[in-house]
Design an enzyme around this catalytic site. Sequence first.
Site, PDB file in Angstrom:
ATOM      1  N   LYS A  24     104.344 -29.026  16.043  1.00 17.52           N
ATOM      2  CA  LYS A  24     104.425 -29.885  17.229  1.00 17.52           C
ATOM      3  C   LYS A  24     105.228 -29.098  18.271  1.00 17.52           C
ATOM      4  CE  LYS A  24     106.361 -32.900  19.988  1.00 17.52           C
ATOM      5  NZ  LYS A  24     106.448 -32.254  21.327  1.00 17.52           N
ATOM      6  N   SER A  36     117.614 -30.241  20.287  1.00 14.06           N
ATOM      7  CA  SER A  36     118.943 -30.755  20.642  1.00 14.06           C
ATOM      8  C   SER A  36     119.558 -31.552  19.492  1.00 14.06           C
ATOM      9  CB  SER A  36     118.811 -31.653  21.864  1.00 14.06           C
ATOM     10  OG  SER A  36     117.979 -32.750  21.543  1.00 14.06           O
ATOM     11  N   VAL A  51     118.219 -35.253  19.365  1.00 18.21           N
ATOM     12  CA  VAL A  51     116.949 -35.495  18.661  1.00 18.21           C
ATOM     13  C   VAL A  51     117.122 -35.176  17.168  1.00 18.21           C
ATOM     14  CG1 VAL A  51     114.498 -34.896  18.536  1.00 18.21           C
ATOM     15  CG2 VAL A  51     115.591 -35.152  20.752  1.00 18.21           C
ATOM     16  N   GLU A  98     117.920 -26.775  13.407  1.00 17.47           N
ATOM     17  CA  GLU A  98     118.533 -25.689  14.199  1.00 17.47           C
ATOM     18  C   GLU A  98     118.856 -26.305  15.550  1.00 17.47           C
ATOM     19  OE1 GLU A  98     119.158 -22.665  13.248  1.00 17.47           O
ATOM     20  OE2 GLU A  98     118.042 -22.604  11.371  1.00 17.47           O
ATOM     21  N   CYS A 142     120.090 -21.198  22.667  1.00 18.60           N
ATOM     22  CA  CYS A 142     120.979 -21.966  21.783  1.00 18.60           C
ATOM     23  C   CYS A 142     122.278 -21.213  21.515  1.00 18.60           C
ATOM     24  CB  CYS A 142     120.272 -22.269  20.472  1.00 18.60           C
ATOM     25  SG  CYS A 142     119.629 -20.795  19.676  1.00 18.60           S
ATOM     26  N   GLU A 148     127.151 -28.586  25.615  1.00 18.57           N
ATOM     27  CA  GLU A 148     126.132 -27.558  25.847  1.00 18.57           C
ATOM     28  C   GLU A 148     125.465 -27.812  27.203  1.00 18.57           C
ATOM     29  OE1 GLU A 148     122.508 -27.665  23.467  1.00 18.57           O
ATOM     30  OE2 GLU A 148     122.605 -25.505  23.258  1.00 18.57           O
TER      31      GLU A 148
END
Length: 483
Positions: A180, A234, A237, A255, A289, A386
């Site tokens: 996805k 993120s 999520v 991750e 990231c 972040e």
Amino acid sequence: MIPIYHHFINGQACPASDGGLLDLLSPVSELVHARSARGTVSDVNAAVAAARSQLDSGAWSKLSGAERGTLINRLAELVERDAEKIADMDASCIGRPPIEPRLLDLPNAIGTLRTSAGWADKIEGRTIPTPGYMGAKTLSYTQREPVGVVGAIVPWNTPFMITCWKVGPLLAAGCTVVIKPSEETPTSALHLAALAKEAGIPDGVVNVVTGAGEVVGQALCEHPGVDKITFTGSPEVGKIIQRTAGPLFKRISLELGGKSPQIVFEDAQIDAAVRGCAMGLFFNQGQVCAAGTRILVQRWVAEKFSAALAEVASSIRVGDPSQEGVSMGPVAKQEQFDRVNRYIDAGLAAGAKLLAGGVAGRGKGFFVKPTIFAEATNNMTIAREEIFGPVGTIIPFDTEDEAIALANDTDYGLGATVWTNDVSRAHRVAQSVKAGAVGVNCWAPIDPRLPWGGMKTSGIGRECGLSGVLAYTEEKVITVLIG
Ligand code: NAD
């Protein structure tokens, strides 16, 4: 003519079940540059059915590791053939200078496929000595089996590379997959699936369903036919995924984001540290990231270092990345533009000293300026959250112990960099920082052979290398009574 991209299910391109489409906007022109299928739950059901039936038939999972390795190597060759085209697909979706994915993402992705191919016939078990069973001798050994059907949910920032971090290892382990991709960057994953077919990987092993996270991603997490969710994105999520897939006992790897420290000691080679920190801040418009956004600098060199870093930031030419001399494009979307500016405002309001950049004005395209704050503290919002944009925060420290304490005073634990010429200090500090990957005198040395992943809020599990392959297996123990 605006190109239209359909799902790739069971070896075929197919439109969304209700014919729905999503617009893909160029972050440079803000015009629609492509459309992709807006996936539905029934599209996810079709893709999972294809992946499941392929897994259960054993046409992929029961091939020998050597045979799987040969086909994954063939896929790597095809990706290498189309590398420029794939790099340009990713670059145009997020407005990135194409040179970056051409030089970094694609070689890394190809390397990941080749490294995974190499592991495919080396997924070994162990023979484990025990005292036996009820007085009888036994032989116990383990074997590793594919975890099953994987739902792979991918973000937009380095989409093809991250897709390969998942697809290479899971194919090596004998799994099948429904990918996805992010709403903004579906094209390169679709191309990978078509190349898998061209390589001779059976239909249904690699499927792609495009569309919204809340529909397609959610349906994958809820689907009883999916055994594992591998997610990059993120922490917000990531939490939803744990709440959805966790109670169903799916295997989950996450991750997530970071607020990685770059620690600059007074004994470091300052020029190299400035260059490395600038790369860690501004690569991919800071949408990385592992971006090294908390720059901890020993007080005696802080002023000199900050001035040099601000000079680099101010010299970066921001604009349409297709133009000569432009080294930084826009951020990927309106949401990112607003987010970055909100954080710059927060830095100013907290009293950090602005040395370069600042709040961006809104013209055509989502352009923001490379921004440096100095004389900040670690409790400011710009040091804690972040930002995912080209904004760096410089925080001074006095002693090595203080530097380690500041580095670890964060919810995150993805990457860290130590800049020093003192070899003992380099090891001492690297071993004390709570992060999944520490670079000494180099920022984010990512390689397909090295495990990648985070501690704390930065994630659960590791991708790449042998750890990445084993993450797609279940370990089974078999004990035989032998007398
Ligand atoms: P995101 O979390 O918004 O989206 C990631 C993916 O999740 C997308 O495909 C999205 O459609 C999907 N999604 C959204 N809602 C969902 C739901 N309810 N259920 C299932 N799937 C859903 O992240 P993003 O904005 O695409 O990417 C930026 C984030 O990714 C940053 O936090 C960044 O640090 C992180 N990231 C981490 C790594 C790493 O290796 N640790 C690498 C790249 C990016």
